[in-house]
Design an enzyme around this catalytic site. Sequence first.
Site, PDB file in Angstrom:
ATOM      1  NE  ARG A 197      -7.417   4.174   5.358  1.00 27.23           N
ATOM      2  CZ  ARG A 197      -6.925   5.322   5.817  1.00 27.23           C
ATOM      3  NH1 ARG A 197      -7.380   5.825   6.940  1.00 27.23           N
ATOM      4  NH2 ARG A 197      -5.998   5.978   5.164  1.00 27.23           N
ATOM      5  CG  ASP A 233       2.956   1.494   9.705  1.00 23.61           C
ATOM      6  OD1 ASP A 233       3.187   1.761   8.518  1.00 23.61           O
ATOM      7  OD2 ASP A 233       2.603   2.340  10.535  1.00 23.61           O
ATOM      8  CB  CYS A 280      -4.976   9.972  12.304  1.00 25.23           C
ATOM      9  SG  CYS A 280      -3.499   9.794  13.275  1.00 25.23           S
ATOM     10  CE  LYS A 313      -1.843   1.429   4.028  1.00 24.27           C
ATOM     11  NZ  LYS A 313      -1.462   2.795   4.387  1.00 24.27           N
ATOM     12  CG  ASN A 314       2.231   2.559   3.541  1.00 22.99           C
ATOM     13  OD1 ASN A 314       1.059   2.798   3.240  1.00 22.99           O
ATOM     14  ND2 ASN A 314       2.613   2.330   4.776  1.00 22.99           N
ATOM     15  NE  ARG A 372      -0.234  10.212  10.549  1.00 19.17           N
ATOM     16  CZ  ARG A 372      -0.570   9.203   9.739  1.00 19.17           C
ATOM     17  NH1 ARG A 372      -1.785   8.706   9.796  1.00 19.17           N
ATOM     18  NH2 ARG A 372       0.276   8.749   8.849  1.00 19.17           N
TER      19      ARG A 372
HETATM   20  C1  EPZ Z   1       3.890   6.846   6.371  1.00 21.07           C
HETATM   21  O1  EPZ Z   1       3.054   7.885   6.866  1.00 21.07           O
HETATM   22  C2  EPZ Z   1       3.005   5.617   6.303  1.00 21.07           C
HETATM   23  N1  EPZ Z   1       1.892   5.878   5.404  1.00 21.07           N
HETATM   24  C3  EPZ Z   1       2.478   5.276   7.693  1.00 21.07           C
HETATM   25  O2  EPZ Z   1       1.770   4.044   7.575  1.00 21.07           O
HETATM   26  C4  EPZ Z   1       3.655   5.057   8.643  1.00 21.07           C
HETATM   27  O3  EPZ Z   1       3.157   4.850   9.949  1.00 21.07           O
HETATM   28  C5  EPZ Z   1       4.569   6.290   8.634  1.00 21.07           C
HETATM   29  O4  EPZ Z   1       4.986   6.584   7.273  1.00 21.07           O
HETATM   30  C6  EPZ Z   1       5.813   6.087   9.480  1.00 21.07           C
HETATM   31  O5  EPZ Z   1       6.529   4.978   9.011  1.00 21.07           O
HETATM   32  C7  EPZ Z   1       2.113   5.830   4.068  1.00 21.07           C
HETATM   33  O6  EPZ Z   1       3.213   5.569   3.615  1.00 21.07           O
HETATM   34  C8  EPZ Z   1       0.920   6.072   3.190  1.00 21.07           C
HETATM   35  P1  EPZ Z   1       5.790  10.278   8.440  1.00 21.07           P
HETATM   36  P2  EPZ Z   1       3.574   9.426   6.870  1.00 21.07           P
HETATM   37  O7  EPZ Z   1       5.717  11.544   7.692  1.00 21.07           O
HETATM   38  O8  EPZ Z   1       4.408   9.663   5.676  1.00 21.07           O
HETATM   39  C9  EPZ Z   1       5.621  13.505  11.883  1.00 21.07           C
HETATM   40  C10 EPZ Z   1      -0.051   2.590   7.709  1.00 21.07           C
HETATM   41  O9  EPZ Z   1      -0.474   1.991   8.692  1.00 21.07           O
HETATM   42  N2  EPZ Z   1       5.515  14.495  10.800  1.00 21.07           N
HETATM   43  O10 EPZ Z   1       6.976   9.378   8.250  1.00 21.07           O
HETATM   44  O11 EPZ Z   1       2.400  10.279   7.097  1.00 21.07           O
HETATM   45  C11 EPZ Z   1       4.409  12.601  11.993  1.00 21.07           C
HETATM   46  O12 EPZ Z   1       3.398  13.233  12.768  1.00 21.07           O
HETATM   47  C12 EPZ Z   1       0.350   4.049   7.818  1.00 21.07           C
HETATM   48  O13 EPZ Z   1       0.134   2.069   6.573  1.00 21.07           O
HETATM   49  C13 EPZ Z   1       5.614  15.842  11.104  1.00 21.07           C
HETATM   50  O14 EPZ Z   1       5.779  16.230  12.270  1.00 21.07           O
HETATM   51  O15 EPZ Z   1       4.474   9.408   8.177  1.00 21.07           O
HETATM   52  C14 EPZ Z   1       4.983  11.379  12.657  1.00 21.07           C
HETATM   53  O16 EPZ Z   1       5.051  11.606  14.049  1.00 21.07           O
HETATM   54  C15 EPZ Z   1      -0.022   4.627   9.178  1.00 21.07           C
HETATM   55  N3  EPZ Z   1       5.524  16.757  10.103  1.00 21.07           N
HETATM   56  C16 EPZ Z   1       6.411  11.301  12.091  1.00 21.07           C
HETATM   57  O17 EPZ Z   1       6.696  12.606  11.584  1.00 21.07           O
HETATM   58  C17 EPZ Z   1       5.344  16.364   8.795  1.00 21.07           C
HETATM   59  O18 EPZ Z   1       5.277  17.249   7.913  1.00 21.07           O
HETATM   60  C18 EPZ Z   1       6.585  10.318  10.954  1.00 21.07           C
HETATM   61  O19 EPZ Z   1       5.593  10.603   9.996  1.00 21.07           O
HETATM   62  C19 EPZ Z   1       5.247  14.995   8.495  1.00 21.07           C
HETATM   63  C20 EPZ Z   1       5.338  14.069   9.520  1.00 21.07           C
END
Ligand code: EPZ
Length: 417
Positions: free
Chosen positions: A396, A304, A116, A22-23, A121
């Site tokens: 999802r 995850d 969420c 998915k990701n 987020r």
């Molecule tokens: C990706 O989300 C994945 N989703 C998530 O999987 C996964 O949990 C996450 O990466 C971490 O590995 C997809 O790939 C579609 P991040 P993403 O930006 O990109 C903070 C699942 O179950 N952050 O790496 O949204 C954020 O709040 C999903 O498949 C900021 O502060 O995650 C988090 O604490 C759930 N500012 C951390 O960074 C930003 O602009 C990591 O988030 C962006 C993120």
Amino acid sequence: MEKIVIQGGRRLSGKVEIAGSKNAALPIMAASILAPGKSVLANVPALRDVSTMKQMLETLGASVSLDAGTLTIDAAGCDSFEAPYELVRTMRASVYVLGPLLARFKRARVSLPGGCAWGPRPVDLHLSAMRELGAEVDIEHGYIVASAEKLKGREIHFEISSVGATGNAMMAACLAEGRTVLRNAACEPEIEALAAFLTKMGANISGAGTTVIAIEGVRELKPAQDSVIPDRIEAGTYMVAAAITAGTVRVANCIPAHCVSVISKLAEAGVQVMQSDSELIVSASRRPESVAITTAPYPGFPTDMQAQMMALMCVAEGTSVFVENIYRDRFTHVPELRRMNADIKVEGNVATVRGMPALGSAQVMATDLRASAALILAGLIADGRTEVSRIYHIDRGYERIEKKLSALGAEIWREEA
Ligand code: EPZ
């Protein structure tokens, strides 16, 4: 609304085929916007999030067809730059269209994603990366409004490792003028897969999969064809299903090299894991040993997989400690597991799990994608009938989970709630 019902107590055995990630699929679908013409993506998983992204691309004017797991996206017709709230609020990954829209059309109006279950987020890292590439970015009435005469390559340092921000910045930088270097970039295999697709489109990228990614801007990109890598989180989930039921499961069509931290934690818990280059054979014969889990960016233990591993530790010998470093309070599965007589204490981002000899069946409620997987895993070994409601969450990110689990011998089915 549907629910999934599990009559616990069966040991799983047999073979499960892992679907496309998915990701990895979601950002690659967004990347197809970067070039007019038909891109083709094979091994696309049949998930709600994929149909949401398909709808998003169609809203932007692309024509998208999905036939037996192969997506054909013709982005020539893209004539809108607006990602509407109705779609973005259902899937945060919609924000992946920001970089490609800015790169190709020099403008974008993308709704801010909602929060969420695990707190806010933010997308601040996405926005600052676009600004550093020369875009004007404002927030107006809940929308990101971005525009750029042209994008210019820059050195961008991410304060924290962010998969989404790395992906968006990489896509925007492909058509920027000059060289962009992303520092503290996310190293996830899904980022590597996105870079591979962009390279097939004609992008000039080096270092993907490491914390330093360099992108030399090019004048234009062409449509490309690719196949989605297997889903390492789906693979991990079925590995835990084998472990928690003390069964033996062949996890086929996966990439063990993407699952190293999960494999080593399961081995530490006393689970037997044998591997070839595209398969894992996972077997257990008794209750797992307790382990300590600390989530971290790849190649650390994936956030995850935290909920699924916690379900396993609920029946471990001894006490386990989970430290969740990626999201604040990603423990919404805890109150539901407690209803199944799990013994879990949460303080801040630390959950302490005292293993029990058994879990009790109950009616529980899914709160997010991976929490619902954890509840289903717990239901596999709870005595009696467990019902998991709100399973639109699970659809999802997992392809027909009850079908795959019943093919492994679980007594599990879907019912109208
Ligand atoms: C990706 O989300 C994945 N989703 C998530 O999987 C996964 O949990 C996450 O990466 C971490 O590995 C997809 O790939 C579609 P991040 P993403 O930006 O990109 C903070 C699942 O179950 N952050 O790496 O949204 C954020 O709040 C999903 O498949 C900021 O502060 O995650 C988090 O604490 C759930 N500012 C951390 O960074 C930003 O602009 C990591 O988030 C962006 C993120």
